[in-house]
Motif scaffolding. Sequence first.
Motif, PDB file in Angstrom:
ATOM      1  N   ALA A  40      68.889  50.045  52.492  1.00  0.00           N
ATOM      2  CA  ALA A  40      67.975  48.902  52.511  1.00  0.00           C
ATOM      3  C   ALA A  40      66.947  49.167  51.423  1.00  0.00           C
ATOM      4  N   PHE A  41      66.726  48.199  50.599  1.00  0.00           N
ATOM      5  CA  PHE A  41      65.823  48.367  49.455  1.00  0.00           C
ATOM      6  C   PHE A  41      66.266  49.546  48.611  1.00  0.00           C
ATOM      7  N   GLY A  42      67.585  49.742  48.512  1.00  0.00           N
ATOM      8  CA  GLY A  42      68.129  50.775  47.625  1.00  0.00           C
ATOM      9  C   GLY A  42      68.081  52.180  48.173  1.00  0.00           C
ATOM     10  N   LYS A  43      67.622  52.377  49.392  1.00  0.00           N
ATOM     11  CA  LYS A  43      67.560  53.741  49.930  1.00  0.00           C
ATOM     12  C   LYS A  43      68.097  53.766  51.363  1.00  0.00           C
ATOM     13  N   PRO A  44      68.685  54.925  51.777  1.00  0.00           N
ATOM     14  CA  PRO A  44      69.142  54.976  53.182  1.00  0.00           C
ATOM     15  C   PRO A  44      67.950  54.972  54.127  1.00  0.00           C
TER      16      PRO A  44
END
Lengths: 295, 253
Positions: A291-295
């Motif tokens: 989410a938003f490029g990060k786990p």
Amino acid sequence: MALFNRLLPKFITTFKARGIASLAALPETHQLLQKTCRDFAEGELKPIAAKIDREHLYPKEQIKKMGELGLMAVAVPEELGGTGLDYVAYAIAMEEISRGCASCGVIMSVNNSLYLGPLQQFGNKEQKEKYIRPFTDGSKVGCFALSEPGNGSDAGAASTTAMLTGSSYLLNGTKSWITNGYESEASVVFATTDKALKHKGISAIIVPKPTAGLDLGKKEDKLGIRGSSTCSLIFEDCKVPKENLLGEPGMGFKIAMMTLDAGRIGIASQALGIAQASLEVAVEYATKRLAFGKP
Amino acid sequence: MARVLVGVKRVIDYAVKIRVKPDKTGVVTDGVKHSMNPFDEIAVEEAVRMKEKKIASEIIAVSCGPTQSQEVLRTALAMGVDKGIHVEISGKDYDTLQPIHVSKILAKIAEKEKADFIIVGKQAIDDDSNQTAQMTAAILDWPQATFASKIEKGDKDITVTREVDGGLETIKCKIPAVISADLRLNEPRYATLPNIMKAKKKPIAKMTPKDLGVDVAPRIKVVSVEDPPVRQAGVILPDVDALVGKLKEGGFA
């Protein structure tokens, strides 16, 4: 509590022998047991858990396998066909099995604590032989019939009656929300034998299933743990030999309370197992989902 | 009926993520979950099945290692093995213990116990040596059937199907023989609770390599243990000619 206290000493003695240093570690037997249960739950229960829940299937094969492993009668002595272990072992087994499949956990719990428990504690020789031994290997399961449409928490107001007529008891009434109601082949039923004595007039009677005068209600459509059947037991002039009385007349309430006290340990372990599995699934998802490029 | 010796090794559990020690002398083992080498579980299962088929009369499990190796012996006993032998080797001696030492120990015990079969896992998942079965057979001058995926016992011999690179090879061996178990030989059973209870009463004998007259002095010296190199990113090439060009550049074609 007596049931629990009776089973606890076995574990306490092994504990003392190992000393303070290993308080946090389980005795070897229990470690091996935990491994067996965990491997079984992962290999045999986890893959089918969602299916049996969705399709309302009773896991007959898995229960049989669990019986072969010795899990359906953990605290029953070996002479009666059980495994002869203590309640800590039972709790560990319940936790691991429930981690794989909650339905199998509850079926196992009801058979161990609620059905075999009172029989072990209060049954006479003939009753133990007839109603414990065949129920230890997973081929048959038992159930516990206390709740009624009119009383769940107030168990002292049992409206199901058992009239002693000649050489048998005549049962009338309805028991509701009985786990293992459908598949069980025997039940410990709590009925009023003497209304005047209120909760001291309740007795516990072993009812084999199927039997004339006993009908099963429809399976409840539960939100979860749907592999285990929950249904009503309807008694209409159901005749049961008077030898099936468990303990003494009037002891029913006491038997029920003591049984439930021990049963709580099984159910608590089941909850722990389910919680553990939920946590693992949640953590796995949280660490993978981006989410938003990060786990 | 045959007497069977099974070798079992305590290794780091297959599901654990291995970490190299900062001083590069080995991997971290303290506080890490250990269990029986999976191929050894298959070996134990095969031995127990032989006993159930009345081909074997007694099964003895052997483990070489520190005190904790007894856990693995208990698991073997819970699966149906009759008795265990723990050959105590710890500390520095254990760090440099090699298949050559273990095979000498197994050979000595096999002679003492008058074993007809020695069954071990084909390799341990920590060192991947795949040597113990072969060396033990050589020391005893017994036939060896390695990577067994099927074992059938005849009157005075065994017919073993082996999984080799080219496919399946079937051989006949005289008895006594050494067998190493491969993955598809069987599926190990769960230790049932009644068997776990019975295992408590089964004996585990303890001995040292000295008792067997085996010298476990190191034959090797570990120079360093390192992580495998981190995999570099690849390059996507536009066509086959570019690929051939790159291969020639690297000296591969």
